[in-house]
Motif scaffolding. Sequence first.
Motif, mmCIF file in Angstrom:
data_model
loop_
_atom_site.group_PDB
_atom_site.id
_atom_site.type_symbol
_atom_site.label_atom_id
_atom_site.label_comp_id
_atom_site.label_asym_id
_atom_site.label_seq_id
_atom_site.Cartn_x
_atom_site.Cartn_y
_atom_site.Cartn_z
ATOM 1 N N VAL A 40 0.853 -1.190 0.000
ATOM 2 C CA VAL A 40 0.000 0.000 0.000
ATOM 3 C C VAL A 40 0.888 1.238 0.000
ATOM 4 C CG1 VAL A 40 -1.789 1.288 1.226
ATOM 5 C CG2 VAL A 40 -1.809 -1.225 1.256
ATOM 6 N N GLY A 41 0.853 1.966 -1.095
ATOM 7 C CA GLY A 41 1.599 3.211 -1.171
ATOM 8 C C GLY A 41 0.864 4.314 -0.431
ATOM 9 N N ILE A 42 1.583 5.067 0.393
ATOM 10 C CA ILE A 42 1.014 6.202 1.122
ATOM 11 C C ILE A 42 1.593 7.463 0.492
ATOM 12 C CG2 ILE A 42 0.601 7.259 3.357
ATOM 13 C CD1 ILE A 42 -0.372 4.368 3.253
ATOM 14 N N ALA A 60 0.612 10.692 7.458
ATOM 15 C CA ALA A 60 1.044 9.588 6.594
ATOM 16 C C ALA A 60 1.508 8.398 7.424
ATOM 17 C CB ALA A 60 2.159 10.057 5.658
ATOM 18 N N GLU A 61 2.197 8.688 8.509
ATOM 19 C CA GLU A 61 2.658 7.596 9.381
ATOM 20 C C GLU A 61 1.471 6.864 10.007
ATOM 21 O OE1 GLU A 61 5.248 9.644 11.999
ATOM 22 O OE2 GLU A 61 6.886 9.812 10.536
ATOM 23 N N GLU A 62 0.421 7.605 10.366
ATOM 24 C CA GLU A 62 -0.770 6.957 10.924
ATOM 25 C C GLU A 62 -1.460 6.090 9.878
ATOM 26 O OE1 GLU A 62 -1.926 6.805 13.992
ATOM 27 O OE2 GLU A 62 -0.200 7.956 14.695
ATOM 28 N N ALA A 63 -1.564 6.586 8.646
ATOM 29 C CA ALA A 63 -2.166 5.787 7.578
ATOM 30 C C ALA A 63 -1.358 4.521 7.332
ATOM 31 C CB ALA A 63 -2.262 6.612 6.296
ATOM 32 N N ALA A 64 -0.044 4.636 7.403
ATOM 33 C CA ALA A 64 0.818 3.467 7.221
ATOM 34 C C ALA A 64 0.585 2.441 8.332
ATOM 35 C CB ALA A 64 2.280 3.904 7.198
ATOM 36 N N ARG A 65 0.430 2.925 9.564
ATOM 37 C CA ARG A 65 0.157 1.999 10.671
ATOM 38 C C ARG A 65 -1.168 1.270 10.453
ATOM 39 N NH1 ARG A 65 1.901 6.693 13.767
ATOM 40 N NH2 ARG A 65 4.091 6.377 14.377
ATOM 41 N N ALA A 67 -2.636 0.561 7.566
ATOM 42 C CA ALA A 67 -2.480 -0.433 6.496
ATOM 43 C C ALA A 67 -1.714 -1.651 6.989
ATOM 44 C CB ALA A 67 -1.770 0.200 5.299
ATOM 45 N N ASP A 68 -0.669 -1.419 7.777
ATOM 46 C CA ASP A 68 0.135 -2.529 8.295
ATOM 47 C C ASP A 68 -0.681 -3.397 9.260
ATOM 48 O OD1 ASP A 68 2.276 -1.577 6.836
ATOM 49 O OD2 ASP A 68 3.240 -0.588 8.552
ATOM 50 N N ALA A 69 -1.453 -2.746 10.132
ATOM 51 C CA ALA A 69 -2.238 -3.500 11.104
ATOM 52 C C ALA A 69 -3.309 -4.347 10.436
ATOM 53 C CB ALA A 69 -2.884 -2.535 12.099
ATOM 54 N N ALA A 70 -3.753 -3.925 9.247
ATOM 55 C CA ALA A 70 -4.808 -4.656 8.537
ATOM 56 C C ALA A 70 -4.260 -5.752 7.633
ATOM 57 C CB ALA A 70 -5.652 -3.682 7.721
ATOM 58 N N GLY A 71 -2.939 -5.948 7.655
ATOM 59 C CA GLY A 71 -2.360 -7.036 6.876
ATOM 60 C C GLY A 71 -1.629 -6.625 5.625
ATOM 61 N N GLY A 72 -1.437 -5.324 5.424
ATOM 62 C CA GLY A 72 -0.688 -4.855 4.265
ATOM 63 C C GLY A 72 0.726 -4.480 4.635
ATOM 64 N N LYS A 73 1.481 -4.059 3.629
ATOM 65 C CA LYS A 73 2.822 -3.531 3.853
ATOM 66 C C LYS A 73 2.860 -2.126 3.261
ATOM 67 C CE LYS A 73 7.155 -2.934 4.703
ATOM 68 N NZ LYS A 73 7.523 -2.444 6.060
ATOM 69 N N SER A 74 2.946 -1.149 4.134
ATOM 70 C CA SER A 74 2.887 0.246 3.689
ATOM 71 C C SER A 74 4.253 0.744 3.233
ATOM 72 C CB SER A 74 2.382 1.137 4.816
ATOM 73 O OG SER A 74 3.285 1.112 5.918
ATOM 74 N N ILE A 75 4.219 1.652 2.276
ATOM 75 C CA ILE A 75 5.426 2.334 1.821
ATOM 76 C C ILE A 75 5.054 3.808 1.638
ATOM 77 C CG2 ILE A 75 7.186 2.540 0.027
ATOM 78 C CD1 ILE A 75 6.710 -0.371 -0.676
ATOM 79 N N CYS A 231 -6.940 8.805 9.478
ATOM 80 C CA CYS A 231 -5.816 8.291 8.688
ATOM 81 C C CYS A 231 -5.602 6.797 8.924
ATOM 82 C CB CYS A 231 -4.543 9.061 9.040
ATOM 83 S SG CYS A 231 -4.584 10.776 8.507
ATOM 84 N N ARG A 232 -5.673 6.383 10.171
ATOM 85 C CA ARG A 232 -5.509 4.951 10.463
ATOM 86 C C ARG A 232 -6.611 4.140 9.787
ATOM 87 N NH1 ARG A 232 -3.912 6.803 15.626
ATOM 88 N NH2 ARG A 232 -6.007 6.537 16.483
ATOM 89 N N ARG A 233 -7.836 4.640 9.865
ATOM 90 C CA ARG A 233 -8.951 3.921 9.253
ATOM 91 C C ARG A 233 -8.837 3.889 7.738
ATOM 92 N NH1 ARG A 233 -13.719 5.900 9.625
ATOM 93 N NH2 ARG A 233 -13.167 7.993 10.361
ATOM 94 N N ALA A 234 -8.254 4.933 7.159
ATOM 95 C CA ALA A 234 -8.052 4.945 5.709
ATOM 96 C C ALA A 234 -7.073 3.860 5.287
ATOM 97 C CB ALA A 234 -7.556 6.322 5.260
ATOM 98 N N GLY A 235 -5.989 3.706 6.059
ATOM 99 C CA GLY A 235 -5.043 2.632 5.758
ATOM 100 C C GLY A 235 -5.693 1.270 5.852
ATOM 101 N N GLU A 236 -6.524 1.082 6.863
ATOM 102 C CA GLU A 236 -7.245 -0.188 7.006
ATOM 103 C C GLU A 236 -8.234 -0.394 5.864
ATOM 104 O OE1 GLU A 236 -9.111 0.350 10.753
ATOM 105 O OE2 GLU A 236 -7.250 0.153 11.921
ATOM 106 N N ALA A 237 -8.907 0.682 5.466
ATOM 107 C CA ALA A 237 -9.952 0.576 4.439
ATOM 108 C C ALA A 237 -9.396 0.101 3.107
ATOM 109 C CB ALA A 237 -10.659 1.916 4.274
ATOM 110 N N VAL A 238 -8.165 0.492 2.790
ATOM 111 C CA VAL A 238 -7.582 0.066 1.510
ATOM 112 C C VAL A 238 -7.498 -1.454 1.437
ATOM 113 C CG1 VAL A 238 -5.520 0.138 0.053
ATOM 114 C CG2 VAL A 238 -6.320 2.213 1.159
#
Length: 561
Positions: A40-42, A60-65, A67-75, A231-238
């Motif tokens: 997941v690109g941030i 951006a760091e919160e969005a990355a967290r 995405a990572d917590a939901a099973g992705g790998k953020s960049i 932001c955290r929820r956005a990372g999870e939503a992806v």
Amino acid sequence: MSNHSRKYSSRVVDGHARAPARAMLRATGFTDDDFHKPQVGIASTWSNLTPCNMHINGLAEEAARGADAAGGKSIIFNTITISDGIANGTEGMKYSLVSREIIADSIEAVAGCEGFDGLVAIGGCDKNMPGCLIGLARLNRPAVFVYGGTIMPGDNHTDIISVFEAVGAHAKGNMTAIEVKQIEDTAIPGPGACGGMYTANTMASAIEAMGMSLPGSSAQNATSQIKLEDCRRAGEAVLQLLKHNIRPSDIMTRPAFENAITLVIALGGSTNAVLHLLAMAHAVGVELTLDDFARIGKRVPVLADLRPSGHYMMAELVAIGGILPLMKTLLDAGLLHGDCLTVTGNTLGENLAGVLPYPPGQAIIRPLDNPIKADSHLRILYGNLAPGGAVAKITGKEGLSFTGPARVFDSEEETLARILDGTVQKGDVVVIRYEGPKGGPGMREMLSPTSAIMGRGLGKGVALITDGRFSGGSHGFVVGHITPEARQGGPLAIVQDGDRITIDAEHNRLELELTDSVIAERLARWQPPEPRYRRGVLAKYARTVGSASHGAVTDAHEGGR
């Protein structure tokens, strides 16, 4: 995760032949497990050059967290921002609209090259929003947009527009230099985008109404805890969007664009929304025209008493519930398409089902039966001065028609000087030309001239028309986006001092009071000016950009828009 969750990253990191790619990524912190996760690109627009974006690295760091917590790998990667508030009134403002294209191009380039499966894009300043959405639409990979949030009001209910208008008030003698300095020192108290219903808040609201942001994202204070949670929820939503293969093209449909236009009108939003929504529609392959804004505007009222034409700021709307209760009101009245899909995976109607109304006694959002204006403030004008169309922002407070003699200038700088020195008088129609997408190039915002007009107390006595555009903070009797632009031989190029011009917002006309034969004779004698730039990004932009009436896009196919 399903197979399509790693549709792009698998091509970059899977198999023996991709060992070099994995080796590079290990140096950035990838583990063996990470290579089996969706990437997941941030896209961060962080920069310390403007309060709109100075906090976005943390978001951006919160969005990355998330995405990572939901099973992705953020960049996390960066794209650019410029600051309209800093550049307005200078040559540098020519790069502003250009930056929309650079943002879109850079997000497309990075995500396309690196093989990101999904994206979160976080924007703050004006061009960030459409730039991010254009890039996401081109890629058409599961994605969520996050707005960086609004700034808090300055002392004495001031903001950046207060500073611009103080300059005009000082020129007239109504404000001392010390008073201007006091406003300058206190109007911008910290992080966040400009505080009225200017372009940033307008576009963030439009994107949420379109379904590309999580509910509530567009009406949150920049430094609030709820913005970090967004932001955290956005990372999870992806990750959920990847699971169900929901892409921007599934969300950014024609009805979704109609929802965005409807909300922009109800909020009394910026004219820039017209330009940007046309460009976003082009990017996702949706047919949208100026006439759609006119059609929708006939049935949607202006309900929000927000700056620049109104009184309140975005932070005050946030305090009473943001835009969700307004959207629920519009939905219940049949003015929104409730069946549009959103990034939650649910429809807009489902997202709004449990939304409560605004608290009793609030004065920011009017009821439908007592609007500020019964139809749209965004007027699409045609006539012999704008055969390709123009966009006016007329709330009705300035009146609905204006006729006066032209006072013609060939640049913003010349115009501002003549406003401040008193050359421009009550009754004039100020004409600013050669400021269009190609002519500027870059289609600068005429915020300094419009603010100077307001500051000198001429808001109801002077009209201004241009082939440039306006800041979301501009107000008064203003018409922009005139097409064809002067540089392309539009009729604006042959207007002379003293020619009478009529702006009619009731019949949506912009007319030069000359006969067709006189206009044709002048156009036959007209010669285009030499290009202002021959190298660099502005020269490249001038060669590739299209008409403002089609969104001023730079990637229209040959023979197309």
